[in-house]
Design an enzyme around this catalytic site. Structure first.
Site, short mmCIF file in Angstrom:
data_model
loop_
_atom_site.label_atom_id
_atom_site.label_comp_id
_atom_site.label_asym_id
_atom_site.label_seq_id
_atom_site.Cartn_x
_atom_site.Cartn_y
_atom_site.Cartn_z
N CYS A 61 -2.42 -12.93 -3.27
CA CYS A 61 -2.84 -11.45 -3.58
C CYS A 61 -2.46 -11.21 -4.94
O CYS A 61 -1.00 -11.53 -5.13
CB CYS A 61 -2.61 -10.54 -2.62
SG CYS A 61 -3.23 -9.01 -2.94
N CYS A 65 3.04 -5.37 -3.95
CA CYS A 65 3.51 -4.59 -2.65
C CYS A 65 4.92 -5.21 -2.15
O CYS A 65 4.78 -6.38 -1.70
CB CYS A 65 2.49 -4.48 -1.55
SG CYS A 65 0.93 -3.73 -2.01
N CYS A 68 5.22 -7.40 1.05
CA CYS A 68 3.99 -8.52 1.64
C CYS A 68 4.18 -9.71 1.41
O CYS A 68 4.60 -10.12 0.30
CB CYS A 68 2.80 -7.71 0.97
SG CYS A 68 1.33 -8.40 1.80
N CYS A 196 -8.68 4.85 9.18
CA CYS A 196 -7.40 4.47 9.86
C CYS A 196 -6.34 4.53 8.68
O CYS A 196 -6.35 3.55 7.53
CB CYS A 196 -7.75 2.90 10.20
SG CYS A 196 -6.13 2.10 10.95
N ARG A 272 -0.87 4.43 16.23
CA ARG A 272 -0.64 2.95 16.61
C ARG A 272 0.82 2.35 16.17
O ARG A 272 1.08 2.60 15.02
CB ARG A 272 -1.75 2.23 15.76
CG ARG A 272 -1.85 0.64 16.32
CD ARG A 272 -2.91 -0.20 15.76
NE ARG A 272 -4.30 0.33 15.97
CZ ARG A 272 -4.92 0.90 15.24
NH1 ARG A 272 -4.86 0.56 13.76
NH2 ARG A 272 -6.23 1.30 15.49
N1 SAM Z 1 -4.68 -5.95 0.94
C1 SAM Z 1 -5.16 -4.79 1.82
C2 SAM Z 1 -4.35 -3.84 1.36
O1 SAM Z 1 -3.20 -3.80 0.91
O2 SAM Z 1 -4.86 -2.54 1.65
C3 SAM Z 1 -5.25 -5.18 3.26
C4 SAM Z 1 -4.06 -5.87 4.02
S1 SAM Z 1 -2.50 -5.06 3.92
C5 SAM Z 1 -1.57 -6.52 4.56
C6 SAM Z 1 -2.54 -3.88 5.11
C7 SAM Z 1 -1.46 -3.15 5.49
O3 SAM Z 1 -0.23 -4.03 6.15
C8 SAM Z 1 -0.22 -2.62 4.35
O4 SAM Z 1 -0.91 -1.64 3.78
C9 SAM Z 1 0.79 -2.19 4.91
O5 SAM Z 1 0.99 -1.02 5.47
C10 SAM Z 1 1.02 -3.40 6.29
N2 SAM Z 1 1.95 -4.43 6.15
C11 SAM Z 1 1.76 -5.40 5.28
N3 SAM Z 1 2.95 -6.18 5.32
C12 SAM Z 1 3.76 -5.58 6.01
C13 SAM Z 1 5.14 -5.86 6.51
N4 SAM Z 1 5.91 -7.01 6.06
N5 SAM Z 1 5.76 -5.01 7.42
C14 SAM Z 1 5.11 -3.85 8.10
N6 SAM Z 1 3.85 -3.23 7.40
C15 SAM Z 1 3.08 -4.29 6.61
FE1 SF4 Z 2 -1.93 -7.45 -1.52
FE2 SF4 Z 2 -0.42 -7.37 0.52
FE3 SF4 Z 2 -0.66 -5.34 -1.21
FE4 SF4 Z 2 -2.70 -5.91 0.58
S1 SF4 Z 2 -0.69 -5.28 1.01
S2 SF4 Z 2 -2.78 -5.42 -1.63
S3 SF4 Z 2 -2.53 -8.13 0.46
S4 SF4 Z 2 0.04 -7.53 -1.61
#
Ligand code: SAM
Ligand code: SF4
Ligand code: DTB
Length: 335
Positions: A61, A65, A68, A196, A272
């Site tokens: 990606c 973030c 992530c 959501c 959730r």
């Molecule tokens: N890429 C898209 C986005 O960011 O909207 C969808 C997938 S993203 C992985 C969805 C959510 O998962 C993030 O907004 C975050 O809140 C949660 N998330 C991702 N990685 C995480 C982690 N290591 N611990 C807790 N929550 C996490």
């Molecule tokens: Fe990309 Fe992860 Fe951020 Fe979603 S949460 S936009 S997958 S870096």
């Protein structure tokens, strides 16, 4: 569910930061009692909604973030994969349904989908919906017209989190803004898709930031139908996990408090228990259910990290007398 007049009261109220901080500051037992009372006015207290996640496009990606595992900027060991084909997705959805899930959530590691990505996801949504499951996708930021295409395919929910309060957001993400997120949420609402929307705690933020996140969620109009509260899963190689290795784990009771405050301020939402359930353990999860959590991610995997396995969850539900919730008839028909 749904005492409509109570739900309307919950939604009519605009929450101030002081009010939310006062809830957080209550003695633990008083807070849980209040949350449980609100919960029982709106829901069957022993029913829990089961959603299963599938990563339909993993890794690589462009975004930064800080929590992530799927950002191309961090060395986390997660490899970039292609978008799954519809057959693989339908097989996973069928297995989720057989295991007892009522909602199937498909996640993609994108900043946002391209037009051809939406075409592919539309096929997935249509086929998963045809299995009799509720459908949810989380694809990042949407452009005009994309939400409508997903709605037309039968999409029930779009997941897009605020993640954290606006004042802390810049510490976590710099490649897209908090305002971008609100813009996508508005597009989802306007298309008539259920929202959501939740966030993450345990990122080193203050209680004030946690209260700010709940305030921003509770003051969305209409309020989100589903509110995932994630406990940071510390993935080695991500900036937030690496910063937290020096200590500073969130007190688990503070996580329970966050659930309780979400329940009180968003009385008609499914709250959730999301990422971090394995780390919380069974006792803390039981307290979260008492605090008003009434939905979980169910299945051995989240997107790239682990989750309690389904046999462990079935055993926990049996010990607590919890039941899987059947598919809900939502009050906002037509949406
Ligand atoms: N890429 C898209 C986005 O960011 O909207 C969808 C997938 S993203 C992985 C969805 C959510 O998962 C993030 O907004 C975050 O809140 C949660 N998330 C991702 N990685 C995480 C982690 N290591 N611990 C807790 N929550 C996490
Ligand atoms: Fe990309 Fe992860 Fe951020 Fe979603 S949460 S936009 S997958 S870096
Ligand atoms: C949400 O709020 N949590 C889910 C879902 N929405 C997409 C994702 C949790 C991801 C946890 C880290 C991982 O498995 O990569």
């Amino acid at each position: 569910m749904g005492d409509l007049s109570q739900a309307a009261v919950g939604e009519a109220r605009v929450w101030s930061l002081d009010e939310i901080e006062a809830l957080f500051a209550l003695p633990f037992n008083d807070l849980l009692f209040e949350a449980q009372c609100v919960h029982r006015r709106h829901f069957d207290a022993n029913a829990v909604q089961l959603s299963t996640l599938l990563s339909i496009k993993t890794g690589g990606c462009s975004e930064d973030c800080g929590y992530c595992s799927q950002s191309a900027r961090y060395d986390t060991g997660v490899e970039r994969e292609k978008l799954l084909d519809v057959g693989e997705v339908v097989a996973a959805a069928r297995a989720a349904k057989e295991a007892g899930a009522t909602r199937f959530c498909m996640g993609a590691a994108w900043r946002g989908p391209k037009e051809r990505d939406v075409d592919a996801v539309v096929d997935m949504v249509r086929e998963v919906k045809a299995l009799g499951l509720e459908t949810c996708v989380t694809l990042g930021m949407l452009k005009p017209g994309q939400a409508e295409a997903l709605k037309a395919a039968g999409l029930d929910y779009y997941n897009h989190n605020l993640d954290t309060a606006s004042e802390f957001y810049g510490e976590v993400i710099t490649t897209h803004t908090h305002a971008d997120r609100l813009d996508t949420l508005a597009k989802v609402r306007d298309a008539g898709i259920h929202v959501c929307c939740g966030g993450i705690v345990g990122m080193g933020e203050s209680r004030r930031v946690r209260a700010g996140l709940i305030r921003e969620l509770a003051n969305l109009r209409p309020q989100p139908e589903s509110v995932p509260i994630n406990l940071l899963v510390k993935v080695p190689g991500t900036p937030l996990a690496d910063a937290l290795e020096r200590g500073d784990d969130l007190d688990p009771f503070e996580f329970v408090r966050t659930i309780a405050v979400a329940r009180i301020t968003m009385p008609a939402a499914h709250v959730r228990l999301s990422a971090g359930r394995r780390e919380l353990g069974e006792g803390m999860q039981a307290l979260c259910f008492l605090a008003g959590a009434n939905s979980i991610f169910y299945g051995d995997k989240l997107l790239t990290t682990g989750n309690p396995d389904v046999t462990a969850d079935a055993a926990l539900f049996a010990r607590l007398g919890l039941r899987a919730e059947p598919v809900q008839q939502r009050r906002c028909a037509g949406h």
